[in-house]
Design a protein around this motif. Sequence first.
Motif, mmCIF file in Angstrom:
data_model
loop_
_atom_site.group_PDB
_atom_site.id
_atom_site.type_symbol
_atom_site.label_atom_id
_atom_site.label_comp_id
_atom_site.label_asym_id
_atom_site.label_seq_id
_atom_site.Cartn_x
_atom_site.Cartn_y
_atom_site.Cartn_z
ATOM 1 N N SER A 119 0.803 -1.214 0.000
ATOM 2 C CA SER A 119 0.000 0.000 0.000
ATOM 3 C C SER A 119 0.839 1.268 0.000
ATOM 4 O O SER A 119 0.447 2.273 -0.592
ATOM 5 N N VAL A 120 2.003 1.227 0.655
ATOM 6 C CA VAL A 120 2.720 2.472 0.944
ATOM 7 C C VAL A 120 4.120 2.547 0.334
ATOM 8 O O VAL A 120 4.689 3.628 0.228
ATOM 9 N N ASP A 121 4.703 1.428 -0.086
ATOM 10 C CA ASP A 121 6.102 1.450 -0.521
ATOM 11 C C ASP A 121 6.368 2.431 -1.658
ATOM 12 O O ASP A 121 7.385 3.143 -1.646
ATOM 13 N N THR A 122 5.498 2.488 -2.645
ATOM 14 C CA THR A 122 5.733 3.399 -3.768
ATOM 15 C C THR A 122 5.747 4.846 -3.302
ATOM 16 O O THR A 122 6.573 5.662 -3.750
ATOM 17 N N PHE A 123 4.852 5.170 -2.380
ATOM 18 C CA PHE A 123 4.811 6.506 -1.788
ATOM 19 C C PHE A 123 6.107 6.788 -1.031
ATOM 20 O O PHE A 123 6.731 7.848 -1.188
ATOM 21 N N THR A 124 6.536 5.824 -0.218
ATOM 22 C CA THR A 124 7.745 5.993 0.597
ATOM 23 C C THR A 124 8.986 6.162 -0.261
ATOM 24 O O THR A 124 9.785 7.083 -0.065
ATOM 25 N N THR A 125 9.175 5.276 -1.225
ATOM 26 C CA THR A 125 10.386 5.347 -2.040
ATOM 27 C C THR A 125 10.400 6.583 -2.924
ATOM 28 O O THR A 125 11.473 7.110 -3.249
#
Length: 256
Positions: free
Chosen positions: A19-25
């Motif tokens: 859910s969040v990895d693309t946002f984080t990276t």
Amino acid sequence: MLSNDAPRERDRLESIQGSVDTFTTGILDRLGIQPTWNCLELGAGAGSIAYWLAARCPDGRVVAVDLDTRHLDADRATNLEIQEADITHEDYTPGTFDLIHARYLFCHLPNRDDMLTQAASWLSPGGWLIIEEPYDLPADHSPFPLIQRILSAYQHTYREHGADMSWARSLPSLLARNALNEVSYSGNLGCMGGLEKDRWAPLIDRAAPALLASGLVTDTDLTEFASLLKDPGFIDIPQMTISAWGRRPADARSRR
């Protein structure tokens, strides 16, 4: 509540990553990561961000810390160090890390403000501190009465276990008050429902025993939730992730 002994904990961690990895990276990419950086990943979970950092910093090192490291693989990179530790009792050498990242960790800590100050002290001059935390939207604002009950129980249960799911709002100010510069922040909306876009089924499934124990939801509610997830008209926004980051001044003497 979130013990790694639970058989469904890996599913919960992987759902968060999906859910969040693309946002984080995307945020990390904008900070100008260098191949030689030393990085600290606090609350590494299932390791996706630690592995990503290790690939971006081949000439540096990444220290991935978690209270329970069973979901981490030290063989994923030669520059990756796995540490099983309680970070509230760790005290790294000040000025050690070029980048420190934590996600969905500080909201669970009893002395989260003090821990942020501690983490800021571990930054090298010019180093970045990035903290990402959940911010719960009001359960009773959901357009679905069933979700109002489930989210109310979910939020209540986390509060009972000491988590603060609204603390994220204070992050930009806390970073600035700890003498970090270039403070900025962004948000990522969570998705419940939307068929294959849903990221909440594993989270509710993992929390189900605690939710039922609270007495605020029933087995029938959870069964209806599983059915609702199959409805293409069911889409809700239960939570958002707030990411905030700041940089230690390159001239350490500018710190107060």
